[in-house]
Design an enzyme around this catalytic site. Structure first.
Site, PDB file in Angstrom:
ATOM      1  N   SER A  97     -11.013   0.342   3.322  1.00  0.00           N
ATOM      2  CA  SER A  97     -10.188  -0.187   4.411  1.00  0.00           C
ATOM      3  C   SER A  97      -9.338   0.941   4.992  1.00  0.00           C
ATOM      4  O   SER A  97      -8.525   1.534   4.283  1.00  0.00           O
ATOM      5  CB  SER A  97      -9.287  -1.307   3.896  1.00  0.00           C
ATOM      6  OG  SER A  97     -10.066  -2.389   3.434  1.00  0.00           O
ATOM      7  N   ARG A 139       0.827  -1.202   0.000  1.00  0.00           N
ATOM      8  CA  ARG A 139       0.000   0.000   0.000  1.00  0.00           C
ATOM      9  C   ARG A 139       0.867   1.260   0.000  1.00  0.00           C
ATOM     10  O   ARG A 139       0.570   2.241   0.670  1.00  0.00           O
ATOM     11  CB  ARG A 139      -0.954   0.016   1.192  1.00  0.00           C
ATOM     12  CG  ARG A 139      -1.861  -1.175   1.303  1.00  0.00           C
ATOM     13  CD  ARG A 139      -2.822  -1.279   0.105  1.00  0.00           C
ATOM     14  NE  ARG A 139      -3.642  -2.473   0.251  1.00  0.00           N
ATOM     15  CZ  ARG A 139      -3.300  -3.671  -0.200  1.00  0.00           C
ATOM     16  NH1 ARG A 139      -2.162  -3.834  -0.847  1.00  0.00           N
ATOM     17  NH2 ARG A 139      -4.078  -4.707  -0.040  1.00  0.00           N
ATOM     18  N   GLU A 173      -4.382   3.610   6.093  1.00  0.00           N
ATOM     19  CA  GLU A 173      -4.203   3.596   4.636  1.00  0.00           C
ATOM     20  C   GLU A 173      -4.459   4.968   4.008  1.00  0.00           C
ATOM     21  O   GLU A 173      -3.669   5.416   3.180  1.00  0.00           O
ATOM     22  CB  GLU A 173      -5.130   2.555   4.002  1.00  0.00           C
ATOM     23  CG  GLU A 173      -4.621   1.135   4.075  1.00  0.00           C
ATOM     24  CD  GLU A 173      -5.323   0.232   3.071  1.00  0.00           C
ATOM     25  OE1 GLU A 173      -5.710   0.742   2.003  1.00  0.00           O
ATOM     26  OE2 GLU A 173      -5.469  -0.958   3.349  1.00  0.00           O
TER      27      GLU A 173
END
Length: 342
Positions: A242, A163, A338
């Protein structure tokens, strides 16, 4: 055209209130240097905005927002090993995935229904169900806003991580215009995640209706079904998908945790480390379905924070900090968010 004082609430999926001092829609990156040369924009911070699905606005943005709207998708070339497919950075990601499958070009099916744009995919190095975008990445065209020059960047230039990417670590510098993907002709299903395997098993066995073969479209449909079942639709309730990354711990830390929590979901990594399920950790810490002011951990997936109405960036920070503290106190594992706070 430069627009002043633009409302950003409809342009972020968390539906957080914010305004941009200046706003530019970018459909031709070659014109951007001339636009940024406007004296009104000199020295101002810059924010490159895609689909707004991975951003948390802490308040108004005092600089210039560059909203990416580069369109187009095409097959560049194909050979015995792969298809090379290109898409404009402003294209909707899921629509692009669906289009590749319709053409018979498999490879992105595990990434179906991920919100956002094609240009945002490399920034976050999006991933799901055992596949990361970097594994299908070929190259991209990006404008370096610090020099005004266009560059072709390949995988070795992008510093992709979990990520993560060069673009995420250098915010405001790179404006991605087009992205190319290498889709292998020799398709092999990625179904190692138990939840996906179960969904596919139900879809493919169905003895009374005859066995259906496993296909890329079947995998994409299964992924989409799981995501719709677990994740809230931003059109109905504000969220950024998320919110926490799945933490990666060393082997010794995993063994220590597994001895106490034998049901702890884990995914072995190539380097011997273990990726843990952040949603499970958050749920065990008592946060699933729990709210703090106008923000809550989603009742069907603790990994997602949702805007129950009227939330601001500060409210999101507050609950994210509380969730992280409780998980670290109970498991000794630090969570990382994130989305990007702006």
């Amino acid at each position: 055209m430069i627009t002043r004082d633009v409302d950003l609430r409809p342009l972020n999926t968390f539906s957080l209130p914010a305004r941009a001092a200046f706003f530019v829609t970018v459909d031709d990156p070659a014109r951007v240097p001339a636009v940024l040369a406007d004296p009104a924009l000199a020295g101002l911070p810059r924010l490159i905005l895609g689909g707004g699905s991975n951003i948390v606005f802490d308040g108004d943005f005092s600089g210039v927002v560059l909203k990416i709207a580069c369109a187009g998708r095409r097959l560049l070339c194909d050979d015995e090993e792969a298809w090379i497919v290109e898409a404009g950075a402003g294209e909707n990601w899921h629509d692009f995935v669906r289009w590749t499958l319709e053409q018979g070009w498999a490879g992105l099916e595990n990434l179906a229904l991920i919100p956002g744009t094609v240009g945002a995919a490399p920034v976050q190095n999006i991933g799901a169900y055992g596949l990361e975008m970097a594994e299908r990445f070929e190259s991209l065209d990006a404008l370096d806003l610090s020099s005004g020059e266009m560059h072709v960047l390949r995988v070795e230039d992008c510093a992709f991580g979990y990520r993560d990417s060069r673009f995420k670590r250098e915010p405001g510098r790179w404006l991605i215009a087009r992205v190319r993907f290498r889709l292998p002709r020799r398709w092999q299903a990625r179904i190692q995640y138990a939840e996906l395997a179960r969904e596919l098993d139900e879809r493919t066995k169905c003895a009374e209706r005859g066995c259906r073969a496993l296909t890329p479209q079947t995998v994409a449909d299964a992924v989409a079904t799981i995501r719709r079942r677990k994740l809230p639709d931003p059109a109905e309730i504000g969220n950024a998908g998320s919110f926490f990354k799945n933490p990666v711990v060393d082997a010794a830390s995993y063994v220590r945790l597994a001895a106490v929590y034998p049901q702890l979901p884990h995914y072995p990594q190539a380097d011997g480390s273990e990726k843990l399920a952040a949603g499970w950790l958050i749920e065990q810490a008592g946060w699933k379905g729990r709210r703090m002011g106008p923000v809550a951990c989603f009742e069907r997936q603790a990994l997602v924070l949702v805007n129950l109405g009227g939330a601001r960036g500060a409210d999101v920070r507050r609950i994210a900090h509380a969730v992280g503290n409780d998980v670290e106190e109970r498991f000794g594992v630090r969570l990382e968010v994130e989305p990007v706070f702006v």
